[in-house]
Design an enzyme around this catalytic site. Structure first.
Site, PDB file in Angstrom:
ATOM      1  CG  ASN A   1      37.809  36.366  43.291  1.00  0.00           C
ATOM      2  OD1 ASN A   1      37.396  37.476  43.616  1.00  0.00           O
ATOM      3  ND2 ASN A   1      39.087  36.028  43.356  1.00  0.00           N
TER       4      ASN A   1
ATOM      5  CG  ASP B   1      40.291  38.956  38.494  1.00  0.00           C
ATOM      6  OD1 ASP B   1      41.091  38.986  37.550  1.00  0.00           O
ATOM      7  OD2 ASP B   1      40.612  39.227  39.668  1.00  0.00           O
TER       8      ASP B   1
ATOM      9  CG  HIS C   1      45.354  41.534  36.590  1.00  0.00           C
ATOM     10  ND1 HIS C   1      45.421  40.614  35.581  1.00  0.00           N
ATOM     11  CD2 HIS C   1      44.481  41.022  37.507  1.00  0.00           C
ATOM     12  CE1 HIS C   1      44.626  39.594  35.870  1.00  0.00           C
ATOM     13  NE2 HIS C   1      44.040  39.822  37.028  1.00  0.00           N
TER      14      HIS C   1
ATOM     15  CG  ASP D   1      44.168  42.271  41.251  1.00  0.00           C
ATOM     16  OD1 ASP D   1      43.135  41.839  41.789  1.00  0.00           O
ATOM     17  OD2 ASP D   1      44.996  41.530  40.681  1.00  0.00           O
TER      18      ASP D   1
HETATM   19  O1  DOR Z   1      46.884  37.973  42.904  1.00  0.00           O
HETATM   20  C1  DOR Z   1      45.680  37.902  42.694  1.00  0.00           C
HETATM   21  N1  DOR Z   1      44.817  37.762  43.721  1.00  0.00           N
HETATM   22  N2  DOR Z   1      45.242  37.973  41.454  1.00  0.00           N
HETATM   23  C2  DOR Z   1      43.957  37.769  41.150  1.00  0.00           C
HETATM   24  O2  DOR Z   1      43.615  37.877  40.006  1.00  0.00           O
HETATM   25  C3  DOR Z   1      42.996  37.372  42.203  1.00  0.00           C
HETATM   26  C4  DOR Z   1      43.411  37.903  43.499  1.00  0.00           C
HETATM   27  C5  DOR Z   1      42.650  37.346  44.669  1.00  0.00           C
HETATM   28  O3  DOR Z   1      41.421  37.212  44.587  1.00  0.00           O
HETATM   29  O4  DOR Z   1      43.260  37.093  45.701  1.00  0.00           O
END
Ligand code: DOR
Length: 430
Positions: free
Chosen positions: A101, A158, A238, A311
């Site tokens: 992402n 994700d 997660h 994560d």
């Molecule tokens: O809290 C999160 N931040 N959960 C995720 O799944 C993505 C991530 C992000 O890319 O900042």
């Protein structure tokens, strides 16, 4: 942190060697010559090598994190592959999988190739995860075969769920042809709504919109049933609720291709912590109730989770300084991981240290099909040396990420990576 080339001959002397693959530990030495393990056992100290005294320390395989966000390309102000590598080494991680992402997302073979090229000379092994859908929009599958050929190791959108059940089914069927996992961020957006934190007593007290446990549970249930139907590999990331952990426990009995991870933060914090309004605690999925946290810990003890994944999600101070509703979701986690999970799982919940090391080394490697037999003569040295007993207050100076959005600052952690050896370098924590 001090990162240097490995000396030609390095002797790790008198540590506890914990081999997570062979499931044994013993006191001994490891001799590394030209970056490769030359001897394991009783090497003695009278060699002409550079010597490091490892008494009181554990020598084991390098930690592997199959869920990090390094923000390259697009948000290099938050993290780069290089800065993320330093954070990884500081946490004892020698190998990570980066989520796609980014901006733009990693959804073409060229983008995958780009990450692989850029990471080649970095001191951490970085494996790209390819997007499931084009632009991570949730509709059209990417050129999955091409992404794999260029070096992607799994698929995920994700940060965003694959909301459409047919798309998720097709993704599993297609990835199943290549025997690689699909990792779906399981949150039903229609149930999550504008939820900023776990829905419950604390969200009511704070007057913040809640994200119900059910938003995770329903989508995890859908994904698990699809995994059983297709027989393909599903990896659930997660997991935040006891309900989803129970479903994973049950459905694993029907498919050997289901795996799941739990994060340090869902094990360490509960939603009460949000009373501080610290935006570094704003994460997706959210920190849940104490009952959920206890349920996750029990699930680790029962062997429901296959690995721990951080994560690691860097965000700028400017973004996190905004009000709670505007701050982005995510926290960094590589540097604090071992101290947090060693404290919660080993010291407080009674998990064996050997089991914890498996969750950080061999088990994530098996999910991704990486070599999990690292403590062997002839192998390139990919090792972590940690102090299991060090009690310390986690500080900003422990952070090596480009971002500092850690809610652990000021918390007591137990255990710390001291030395990480990988790709011909040695990184030492101060
Ligand atoms: O809290 C999160 N931040 N959960 C995720 O799944 C993505 C991530 C992000 O890319 O900042």
């Amino acid at each position: 942190m001090d990162i240097k080339p490995l000396p030609e001959k390095l002797l790790l002397h008198g540590g506890t060697i914990l081999d997570p693959k062979a499931q044994r530990s013993f006191t001994g030495d490891v001799l590394i010559i030209d970056g490769k393990i030359a001897e394991i056992g009783s090497v003695g100290s009278n060699t002409d090598s550079t010597k490091i005294d490892c008494s009181g320390l554990i020598i084991t395989a390098g930690f592997c994190d199959l869920h990090v966000h390094f923000r390259e390309p697009g948000r290099e102000d938050k993290e780069t592959l290089a800065s993320g590598s330093r954070a990884a080494l500081a946490g004892g991680f020698t190998r990570v999988c980066v989520m796609p992402n980014t901006s733009p997302p990693i959804d073409t073979p060229e983008m995958v190739g780009n990450i692989i090229d850029k990471a080649a000379d970095l001191p951490v092994h970085i494996h790209p995860i390819g997007a499931v859908t084009q632009q991570q929009k949730g509709f059209e599958l990417t050129e999955m075969g091409g992404l794999l050929e260029t070096g992607a190791v799994a698929f995920s959108d994700d940060g965003l769920p694959i909301s459409n059940g047919s798309v998720m089914r097709m993704a599993l069927e297609y990835a199943g042809m290549f025997d690689v996992p699909v990792i779906n961020h399981a949150e039903d957006l229609t149930l999550r709504n504008d939820g900023l934190m776990n829905e419950g007593r604390v969200s009511t007290q704070l007057g913040l919109p809640g994200n119900p446990a059910l938003s995770e549970i329903t989508m995890v249930h859908r994904d698990l049933e699809l995994a059983v139907l297709t027989g393909s590999k599903l990896h659930v990331p997660h997991v935040s609720t006891a309900g989803a952990a129970d479903l994973i426990r049950r459905l694993k009995a029907k498919s050997q291709n289901i795996t799941a991870e739990v994060t340090p933060h869902h094990l360490f914090f509960n939603d009460e912590a949000l009373k501080s309004f610290d935006t570094n605690l704003k994460v997706a999925p959210p920190l849940r109730s104490e009952t959920d946290r206890q349920g996750l810990i029990q699930a680790v003890l029962d062997g429901v989770f296959d690995c721990i994944a951080t994560d690691h999600a860097p965000h700028t101070i400017e973004e996190k300084e905004g009000t709670f509703d505007l701050a982005p979701f995510g926290m960094i986690g590589l540097e604090s991981c071992f101290g947090a999970v060693n404290r919660v799982l080993v010291r407080e919940a009674g998990l064996s240290l050997e089991k914890l090391v498996q969750l950080l080394t061999v088990q994530p490697r098996r999910i991704m099909g990486f070599d999990d037999d690292l403590l062997q003569v002839g192998k390139k040295a990919e090792l972590t040396i940690f102090d299991p007993d060090l009690k310390y207050t986690f500080q900003v100076s422990d952070i090596h990420s480009k971002s500092a959005n850690s809610p652990y600052v000021g918390h007591q952690l137990i255990g710390k990576a001291r030395i990480t050896i990988n790709k011909g370098i040695i990184a030492k924590n101060h």
